[in-house]
Design a protein around this motif. Structure first.
Motif, short mmCIF file in Angstrom:
data_model
loop_
_atom_site.label_atom_id
_atom_site.label_comp_id
_atom_site.label_asym_id
_atom_site.label_seq_id
_atom_site.Cartn_x
_atom_site.Cartn_y
_atom_site.Cartn_z
N MET A 101 0.82 -1.21 0.00
CA MET A 101 0.00 0.00 0.00
C MET A 101 0.85 1.27 0.00
N ARG A 102 2.17 1.11 0.10
CA ARG A 102 3.06 2.28 0.00
C ARG A 102 3.59 2.49 -1.41
N VAL A 103 3.11 1.72 -2.37
CA VAL A 103 3.53 1.88 -3.76
C VAL A 103 3.01 3.23 -4.27
N THR A 104 3.83 3.90 -5.06
CA THR A 104 3.52 5.27 -5.49
C THR A 104 2.99 5.34 -6.92
N ASP A 105 2.28 4.29 -7.38
CA ASP A 105 1.69 4.39 -8.72
C ASP A 105 0.51 5.36 -8.73
N VAL A 156 -7.66 6.89 11.85
CA VAL A 156 -7.23 6.75 10.45
C VAL A 156 -5.99 7.58 10.20
N GLU A 157 -5.89 8.76 10.78
CA GLU A 157 -4.72 9.61 10.56
C GLU A 157 -3.45 8.98 11.10
N GLN A 158 -3.54 8.20 12.15
CA GLN A 158 -2.35 7.63 12.78
C GLN A 158 -1.93 6.29 12.20
N VAL A 159 -2.88 5.52 11.64
CA VAL A 159 -2.56 4.16 11.20
C VAL A 159 -1.61 4.19 10.00
N ASP A 160 -0.67 3.23 9.95
CA ASP A 160 0.22 3.05 8.79
C ASP A 160 0.64 1.59 8.73
N GLU A 161 1.55 1.27 7.79
CA GLU A 161 1.95 -0.13 7.58
C GLU A 161 2.72 -0.72 8.76
N ASN A 162 3.24 0.14 9.61
CA ASN A 162 4.00 -0.36 10.77
C ASN A 162 3.08 -0.93 11.86
#
Length: 650
Positions: A101-105, A156-162
């Protein structure tokens, strides 16, 4: 009790300072008077009054000030909390937080775009109870179902892949967790929104789809990314990209097959982010079809305001302070003068109100007379113009069109563009009604069903022409009937000019535009009918042998040799048997010259006044129409009636 704005209470410190300052000032003044007059003369020179009224006035003033300051601090009482009730549905959002989900396409990346979509969904569905599940290799509920969308937004603002302890993308685990969570609500129909790129699906998805369908969960899937994809970033890799076992960079692409299958088999919808579709509207269309239920909403704190209990005493204390500190000598005269000053405007306002009430109650004659008296009494130009407009309106509704025309003309003295526009429109309507009433004898109907068409207009004009023929005598140089048609054409021509003036000031006035169009239609048709009447009259006269003399049959100069000579006068003699070449004698010359001179005099006078006796009534009417034919060309040219001073408009 609490204060909403406690900072205002600091002003209370000033009140004792003012009181002490007043006491010190009073003592200082007493010492000054004592030094000014000797003790034995003080009683004769200085008239001492009781200081009690002044001190009472000061005390009431300070008390009123204290009450106002406390009221400005807004004292409040706590009346508990109230839970709001709302009608909504359960909507769970499942967000993919895998590494892909961090792909920049898509810009800035897939996860950021998915968050933006969630923010839009939270704003578009304020009454729905929403929650958040984040999944990768496993799934967790990070925000339970709640009506507090601000809490969901913060998560939602805080969540990420980590936040994902296990890598991968287990869609089946997310569907299973969402289905179990929604089942616990006890509602039959619920919605699940999945935002993912659809890659690396793990787990038994078929069983989860069957369970979701059986539980009444409608799945809406939103694909994030592109089919071309891009490299998966990896900060731990030397090249900054994730590589496979062969050392090649891993490319992640949007996989739509699994997402489409989830949506279709649960009666949901599938779309791709960035496709141009309004995603919040699409989700709303699906969710609005679900069963709604009443739920507890936000809790609102109830406060009771007490400031109004302080403002009323403060006003009373202020009034008492003024009364106590007033020196009553001469107050009676001031009160009488003030009362007289206030009574006069009230009386005028009452007269205007009465006139308006009479107009609204359809007592038009009384309203006309009332507005006329008000206009004659006032000297203010703008106010007088407005009263004249009211007088004109009442007169027009009373079908007194001549008085309405005069009053509308006087209201044109106003400098207000709206008043001028209304006056020009009313002036045009009054002139049209005057013309119509002169033609048919009755006012123009206002009922749409009674408005005459062109056939009825033809009948009215022909009846008027028939009456004119019956009343006209052969000796008349101009008939009363055509004077009436001239007045009619003049009134309607002026009406068109006033409609143009209205449209100049208010371009969107549809009434003026329609009335102008109708008036021009009647003018054109009237011109055609008058021309037709002229042709029929000439034809009738020709058949009866009374046609107008032709060129060379008696009107030509006898000196041309073609006068009265013919078979009965072969010598070519003129009248009285004399040869025109010889001059014809003194008496004949004088008679002919006197006759011609009189005729020339009349013609010259007729040309100056516009009333040529040799011009037939039909020709005269056509000439007036021709002079006014420029009205069909649109707006007025400079120098026309609209640009003259308003004093001469009438």
């Amino acid at each position: 009790m609490t204060f909403a704005h406690p900072g205002w209470l600091a002003l209370l410190i000033l009140l004792p300072i003012l009181g002490v300052g007043a006491v010190l000032t009073s003592r200082l003044r007493s010492r000054q008077w004592a030094a000014f007059a000797a003790p034995r003369l003080r009683q004769a020179l200085v008239k001492r009054g009781s200081p009690l009224p002044r001190w009472l006035s000061l005390a009431f003033l300070l008390t009123a000030s204290a009450a106002i300051i406390v009221a400005m601090a807004r004292p409040q009482g706590d009346a508990g909390t109230k839970t709001e009730k709302t009608v909504g549905r359960n909507v769970m959002i499942a967000l993919d937080i895998s590494k892909s989900m961090r792909v920049t396409d898509v810009k800035p990346d897939r996860l950021s775009q998915a968050k933006v979509i969630i923010y839009e969904l939270l704003e578009a569905m304020p009454n729905e109870r929403m929650g958040l599940i984040a999944f990768a290799g496993t799934a967790y509920v990070h925000a339970p179902l709640t009506i507090d969308h601000s809490a969901v937004r913060e998560t939602v603002e805080q969540v990420d892949e980590n936040w994902a302890p296990v890598g991968g993308s287990d869609l089946a685990a997310a569907v299973q967790l969402a289905t179990e969570t929604l089942k616990k609500t006890g509602q039959k129909n619920n919605a699940l929104i999945i935002l993912s790129d659809g890659e690396e699906n793990d787990g038994n998805l078929e069983a989860m789809i069957a369970d979701a369908e059986e539980s009444g969960v409608y799945i809406i899937t939103i694909g994030v990314g592109t089919e071309n994809g891009d490299h998966v970033p990896d900060p731990n890799s030397p090249i900054g990209q994730k590589v496979d076992r062969s050392g090649n960079a891993v490319i992640s692409r949007l996989q739509t097959a699994v997402l489409r299958k989830l949506a279709e088999e649960t009666k949901g919808r599938f779309t791709v982010a960035g496709s141009g579709l309004d995603i919040p509207a699409m989700v709303n269309s699906v969710v609005s079809g679900l069963d709604a239920f009443e739920m507890d909403g936000r809790q609102r704190k109830i406060s009771i305001e007490f400031y109004q209990w302080l403002m009323f005493p403060a006003i009373l204390f202020l009034i008492t302070s003024i009364v106590a500190g007033t020196r009553w000598k001469g107050v009676r005269t001031a009160v009488l003068l003030g009362g007289a000053f206030l009574t006069l405007p009230d009386a005028k306002a009452g007269d205007a109100t009465d006139a308006k009430a009479q107009l609204e109650s359809k007592h038009y004659e009384s309203a006309r007379d009332s507005y006329k008296k008000l206009a004659e009494k006032t000297n203010a130009g703008e106010t007088q113009a407005r009263y004249r407009l009211g007088e004109a309106t009442a007169a027009y509704r009373a079908q007194d069109y001549r008085s309405a025309r005069t009053a509308y003309s006087q209201s044109l003295m106003s400098e207000d563009g709206d008043v001028q526009a209304s006056a020009h429109l009313g002036m045009g309507n009054s002139l049209f009604q005057l013309g119509w009433k002169g033609l048919s004898g009755d006012p123009y109907p206002t009922d749409p069903e009674s408005i005459p068409d062109l056939d009825r207009f033809d009948t009215i004009v022909k009846e008027a022409l028939a009456k004119m023929r019956e009343s006209r005598s052969p000796e008349e140089g101009d008939s009363g009937g055509y004077v009436k048609f001239e007045s009619l054409i003049t009134n309607w021509a002026d009406a068109v000019r006033h409609y143009d003036s209205t449209l100049t000031r208010k371009t969107d006035d549809e009434s003026a535009r329609q009335n102008r169009r109708m008036t021009m239609v009647y003018l054109k048709r009237l011109q055609e009918l008058l021309k037709q009447e002229e042709e029929e009259t000439e034809q009738t006269m020709a058949q009866a042998g009374q046609g107008p003399p032709q060129q060379g049959e008696g009107d030509e100069d006898p000196q041309d040799g073609e006068g009265d000579g013919g078979e009965d006068n072969p010598g070519g003699k003129g009248k009285n048997g004399q040869d025109p070449k010889d001059g014809g004698g003194d008496e004949g010359d004088k008679k002919e010259q006197g006759k011609d001179g009189k005729k020339d005099d009349k013609e010259e006078k007729g040309d100056e006044e516009g009333d040529n006796p040799n011009e037939s009534p039909q020709e005269r009417a056509n000439r007036i129409l021709k002079e006014n034919s420029d009205l069909e060309k649109g707006p007025l040219a400079p120098g026309r009636r609209d640009f003259r001073p308003a004093e001469k408009d009438w």
